[in-house]
Enzyme design. Structure first.
Site, PDB file in Angstrom:
ATOM      1  CB  CYS A   1      -0.820  -0.096   1.080  1.00  0.00           C
ATOM      2  SG  CYS A   1      -2.109   1.472   1.176  1.00  0.00           S
TER       3      CYS A   1
ATOM      4  CD  GLU B   1      -0.937  -1.992  -5.274  1.00  0.00           C
ATOM      5  OE1 GLU B   1      -0.006  -1.449  -5.783  1.00  0.00           O
ATOM      6  OE2 GLU B   1      -0.912  -2.094  -4.187  1.00  0.00           O
TER       7      GLU B   1
END
Length: 251
Positions: free
Chosen positions: A2, A111
């Site tokens: 992340c 992402e």
């Protein structure tokens, strides 16, 4: 992994979800990047069994975990994530796993899907039914040689579930509201007691929305970053050497 996320909920919504008496004021943020301040929730100083309201506090920390024993922060790697599978054993995170587990409120995260020579395609990954999600996190206070102190933090990650695996093999650990107290309780719950919480989110919890590459630049901070686009299939441009401070090197 992340490496970018967003928090666009109001302070009042954060207070209600995490049962906080008050919360650090903050504006909507659509492109939170490493080294920036991030909001975390921790257990308070007084944890009274059977209390009507949990004792929790919020604070802003630097996104980039620094262990208390680090000597030179200039050469120490930027630890924005901690792998859930090894955090209990790793010297950098072991102490925080025992004493300073935290929750990180988020509206979702970004992402990038990488596929051979194609340009990386960014995705905005959010709870399918909206609202706030709580990522498992770790906090550590670092005392600088000059005497000043800085609160730092990292997000715990785990193997991606089926909703995310086609984009990336890692995702943040999600803590459900019914497990907040157990995760934050570092007095009676040792790391081995909360291992079961560090698992991938259940199927269909998240939805992944293809978005433009505006999110690649930290300077872009508007809601248009989360607007759905058609996924790109154009070949990737030849790589250029990025400046040392470019946050894209973190991905």
């Amino acid at each position: 992994m992340c490496g970018r996320f967003a928090l666009t909920a109001t302070p009042e919504e954060i207070e209600a979800m995490f049962a906080l008496l008050d919360v650090v004021a903050f504006p909507p943020r659509y492109n939170i990047a490493p080294t920036q301040p991030i909001l975390m929730v921790l257990a308070g100083e007084r944890q009274e069994p059977g209390a009507n309201r949990p004792d929790r506090r919020s604070l802003l920390v630097r996104w980039g975990f620094i262990p208390a024993w680090a000597k030179d922060t200039k050469t120490f790697p930027l630890l924005i994530n901690a792998r859930a599978e090894t955090a209990i054993e790793k010297a950098a995170f072991r102490n925080a796993m025992r004493h300073r587990r935290a929750l990180l409120p988020a509206s979702g995260f970004y992402e990038w899907r990488r596929n051979g020579k194609e340009r990386p395609q960014p995705y905005w990954v959010r709870p399918k039914h909206g609202g706030i999600v709580a990522f498992a996190a770790l906090m550590e206070m670092y005392a600088e040689p000059g005497g000043s102190e800085i609160d730092t933090g990292a997000i715990l990650t785990t193997a991606a579930n089926g909703d995310i695996a086609h984009i990336h093999d890692r995702m943040p650990v999600v803590i459900q509201p019914e497990d907040f107290s157990r995760w934050l309780d570092c007095r009676t719950q040792e790391p081995r007691d909360v291992i079961d919480l560090m698992r991938p989110a259940q199927a269909d919890f998240f939805e992944a929305i293809p978005v433009s590459d505006l999110v690649n630049k930290v300077a872009n901070t508007g809601p248009d970053l989360q607007r759905r686009v058609e996924p790109v299939t154009a070949p990737r441009e030849p790589a250029k050497k990025a400046p040392a401070a470019d946050q894209l090197t973190l991905f």
